[in-house]
Design an enzyme around this catalytic site. Structure first.
Site, PDB file in Angstrom:
ATOM      1  N   SER C  10      39.929  75.629  -4.571  1.00  0.00           N
ATOM      2  CA  SER C  10      38.608  76.003  -4.069  1.00  0.00           C
ATOM      3  C   SER C  10      37.937  74.922  -3.232  1.00  0.00           C
ATOM      4  CB  SER C  10      37.698  76.375  -5.236  1.00  0.00           C
ATOM      5  OG  SER C  10      37.541  75.259  -6.091  1.00  0.00           O
ATOM      6  N   GLY C  11      38.471  73.721  -3.235  1.00  0.00           N
ATOM      7  CA  GLY C  11      37.850  72.648  -2.458  1.00  0.00           C
ATOM      8  C   GLY C  11      38.182  72.741  -0.984  1.00  0.00           C
ATOM      9  N   CYS C 149      40.628  59.345   3.625  1.00  0.00           N
ATOM     10  CA  CYS C 149      40.419  59.641   5.038  1.00  0.00           C
ATOM     11  C   CYS C 149      40.017  58.386   5.805  1.00  0.00           C
ATOM     12  CB  CYS C 149      39.377  60.749   5.200  1.00  0.00           C
ATOM     13  SG  CYS C 149      37.845  60.486   4.294  1.00  0.00           S
ATOM     14  N   ASN C 318      38.925  64.380   9.230  1.00  0.00           N
ATOM     15  CA  ASN C 318      39.083  63.951   7.834  1.00  0.00           C
ATOM     16  C   ASN C 318      39.792  64.976   6.960  1.00  0.00           C
ATOM     17  OD1 ASN C 318      36.413  65.169   8.474  1.00  0.00           O
ATOM     18  ND2 ASN C 318      36.220  65.234   6.252  1.00  0.00           N
TER      19      ASN C 318
END
Lengths: 351, 351, 351, 351
Positions: C10-11, C149, C318
């Site tokens: 879900s991220g 990132c 990112n």
């Protein structure tokens, strides 16, 4: 000095109320009410505010007898209904920014605000509307109910057509576009920056309550008529400011020049409504960015030859003319201060 | 009333000057100068402005003798150099917002502003700096040169370290982040919305003139020292407000508490600098959005244990504290008005 | 086809992993793991995704023996530590996108990730780093830990200085600017659109974990040295993409031409790093908007005459080169596929 | 490989065409035409593009006989009219993205494009429309005229009502909201970032040409009817993507379930139109951000009980499904390639 209380300290409208009250030469902030924010100083909740305001948040349930001349309710509608009932006995004036008392007709209120139990007697004694139209009734009123941000824009946009020109508007379609501040600071995934930025979010494609509010109000105003008014509302990718576009169809004869003149005449004495031509400046008018930070509502009216459509565009800052500024304007009318008092700030642009 | 002229009507700084002068209780706008915009009313150029300002743009070359007590120059540096020379003979005070008179040392001026021919004699008689540091010298000055927006933030950020704590800062790296309004309204493809929105544009990774300006100024201030100060500047994806991050390395002993106290003490009497703790409110401090529309500069100082780095963050509204607001503050100091006069507007947030 | 599982459905990183795996000609999505989202289809969680992906979210605790050739962990570091331990016995390869295994040195891991209990033995067997530098070690590795990132951008930016030119960098200051997607979708008031848009949020002015990660890695790389590396990180007003600005001070002799050539040579064989001149196109380079939606990292190196400062700017997406794209690149290296496989998508600009 | 030429290299649509052609497995970019950009490499004009494309811009007037199988015209309408006339004799297929050949009816063309002189004979032989509706006619066509970005969205949104359900739509009001990329890269003050960001710009409140285009097309389609269709268009504060909201009034009996089914059926075989329920995911559907970077058009249909209003929302990426992606789709149909070829990229979100 008029002593002002604000209930609902931590929300966006609450923050703006604190800011505007603190800037107003005739007002003094004597109470700040909240629940989860009790004990906090205003600048902890709203980083922009002056650091030296000298108040902290108290429970919203405080007895305010003798402490306030007016209390502003920036609380959810069910809370407002309850606070209004309690406070009208204790302070001279209450001004509610929620939807609790907006719809006069009881059946319509039931339908659109089923969870809001309000005192029918209090509703009858309350004054609802934009100060430009009902300001005279505000003097001395115990409870003033202010229109929603969209309802303010739509009403100011349509009023000259209905109330002055007396047009019979068979069909009105309202398309509303607003920034994210209209949704407040509730924690919803869809309102997080990554999902809200760049969005065109059709959050209320049908069934927006402000449409019912406007119809309920204008229907009582005469002499024109509105056949049906439907609305769709969208969140777009900025923060502050909204535009209500009203597309009105009529069989009555109209032309753009007549419309333009009627609007100028209707708002001649009203300093916060600016009637603007579409091409009068370097960006198309109106645009909420040109009223940001001010109590203005900019209105432009056009006539579309194709099919007899009247296009009315109304732009305002939803947190000021759509909420806190209009509340201050209502205080001014309620207590006989000059209408512009504390509201002279000019729009901040570009922002 | 002090009669104010504004040269450079159509630019963003010009628009803000008009707005702030019109809002100021002691100032009166008596002249508006431009070139391509001659004959236009202010609201045609800046859609936010009041519609009833009662002035139109005149040629910037007008003889202003007897018409203005002070003229504000929001013109490009070469134009400012010329106008300042002509106007200082005719009006009591000239305040220049351009870079024409910022760098005192002639060789440095030559190097950083090779195309700006200015009167050396006038440069010597001018006062340069932020009102917080050189306000006393402004009283009665014929020509006041205001720092650039970044220079204001960097100077206010570093001044307590250098001027109060007397630290020897071996190396200072400044990273500047600003919104698009810093670039004005010149027509450049890279500044069109599609290319500028969402950008992190390293427009001056080396060689920003504001760095030279700050060094030139602080070097003269004593008692601390700055070994080298280098700067990189970026345009980011908003419109108004900037942050100057100064990373300063020193061999002197410091800790965060001493730093924090020194800043609070240094700015105690200065209403427009707010020293703020990083975590004092619901967003990390400082943030330009919390000063938008105001004359505040919010400053936060931190100490990074790793390697003896001092982190100073200064945020301001580039069009107000970085330009038009600071100009009004300079008028206040120049003419002995209260420093806050006409600058009481509190930040508009969220926007 | 290589069978791929994704944990953390879900991220935002999870969503990108699903998208990129589904686009990859040699990969097949055979498992999707989550907790609160069990039973949901991908397009319910991520509205952009294809409607016909044919998988639904299962409990992340499923036994994946025989179902996956590789599992990608887009889970919080504590969860990743646990899942990695369990899965490395059951599937040939695990690739972790969290911080659980990034810092090799145990004491440093303890200090920066005190709440993450990981298997020391597994940490020793894992491969950490950007594929451009450690890709050869990835072939056959049981556990690959991908850099953060920012760490990816900083490492790719500094590597030629340290590993190729062998410079002794006394002091490196990193200033990081990122969009809101870097913060994921956790519900935090400060990340709501009204407060995050227009912000310059100094969320990590000191003590960013990615700085420790980079130092820990580059220190081991030789032959150059980094004296101290400190970092400050800011959230700015866009959604996707970051810029890491590294300001490096050295006493070694360098000039811009040597630097530029070294970078071009260093990345000659690496298709995802584009070495770009600052002024080679119509916007200043690099800029994250020019890599949005792609697996590129654009790098520009400049030399600042004043004080011997090297400026290295590295921009990437990112969620792609900083997360999901790099994970796919790692799969390609791990399983001997062409490095570009499934990663040919070119940047979407303007967006 | 099909050899493709692109005329109009420096514009936004041109940039997207280059990107998509370069990504397409069956296409080869053999010509790039421009005027002021002659001699430039693509990545100088569009910083996102691959650095190794191996073409440079040539004069748009080149004789392309034998060099291209198809030429895409991303040029202004008057230029397209001229180029189309010349090129149709020399290359097998020309696909025009401008308005030059969109309106079939000569009188209407005259009225809406008075400055565009086109060959009437060529107009008659051309095929206009979205590939979903007229794709079969595209096979072998010498000239294909693609709808405008809004026209694509409106047509795909209304087609099932008119062509499948055969409804008689008495009145249709279209409200269009688009990002700034819709305006291209012309230098206009109103499109600079400071004035365009945060705007709701009513740039075409009446008289948008795409409305005429849609009516002209759907009128010919039968069997339903459109009484009047009027449109107002707004620029909002993002870059890429648009939403066309069509509010249609009919006296015919309809309900939401019937509508929803008709839409699903109508687009069942069309991979680029996704019929979506308003609440099927975590943000309200449709939203242009969920199709960004892809060739999808997401469509949602709702029924508003109040007054018999049908609400159709269609969202697409104006540079892809509204321009370059649709052009590639047209190439696929024209040359018998699979419709999805080169268009498999899934939407990039969040961005």
């Amino acid at each position: 000095m008029i002593r002002v209380g604000v209930a609902g300290a931590s929300g966006l409208a609450g923050g703006e109320l604190i800011r505007l009250v603190a800037q107003h030469p005739e007002l003094e902030l004597t109470f700040l009410g909240g629940s989860s924010s009790v004990g906090r100083r205003p600048a902890e909740l709203h980083p922009n505010l002056r650091l030296d305001l000298g108040v902290t948040v108290e429970p919203v349930t405080e007895d305010l007898s003798g402490r306030c001349d007016v209390v502003l309710l920036a609380t959810p509608a069910p809370v407002s209904a309850e606070l209004a009932a309690r406070l009208t006995d204790r302070v001279p004036a209450v001004i509610d920014l929620s939807g609790a008392f907006r719809i006069r007709t009881p059946e319509l209120h039931e339908r659109w605000y089923p969870s809001v139990r309000r005192s029918a007697e209090l509703a009858d004694r309350s004054v609802y509307g934009v100060p430009e139209l009902v300001g005279d009734q505000m003097a001395g009123a115990p409870l003033i109910s202010l229109p929603g941000c969209y309802a303010t824009a739509i009403t100011l946009g349509l009023a000259p057509l209905v109330l002055s020109l007396g047009l019979n508007l068979k069909t009105v379609v309202v398309d509303g576009k607003s920034g994210s501040s209209g949704g407040g600071l509730q924690l919803r995934t869809a309102d997080l920056h990554p999902l809200r930025n760049g969005a065109i979010a059709p959050y209320a494609p049908v069934g927006h309550r402000h449409a019912a509010e406007v119809t309920d109000f204008l229907e009582r105003g005469k002499p024109g008529r509105i056949g049906s008014l439907s609305m769709s509302a969208y969140g777009v990718s900025h923060v502050r400011g909204l535009m209500a576009s009203s597309y009105a169809f009529t069989d009555d004869e109209v032309d753009e020049r007549t419309l333009q003149r009627a609007y100028l005449r209707f708002y001649k004495e009203h300093p916060f409504v600016r009637v603007r031509r579409h091409t009068e400046t370097l960006i198309p008018m109106p645009d909420p960015q040109a009223v940001l930070g001010s109590n203005y509502c900019d209105v432009t009216v056009l006539h579309d030859g194709e099919g007899g459509r009247i296009v009315v565009l109304a732009a305002l800052d939803n947190l000021i003319k759509g909420a806190a500024g209009q509340a201050v304007q209502a205080i001014n009318r309620r207590f006989g201060l000059p209408e512009r008092a504390g509201l002279e700030m000019q729009p901040v642009m570009p922002a």
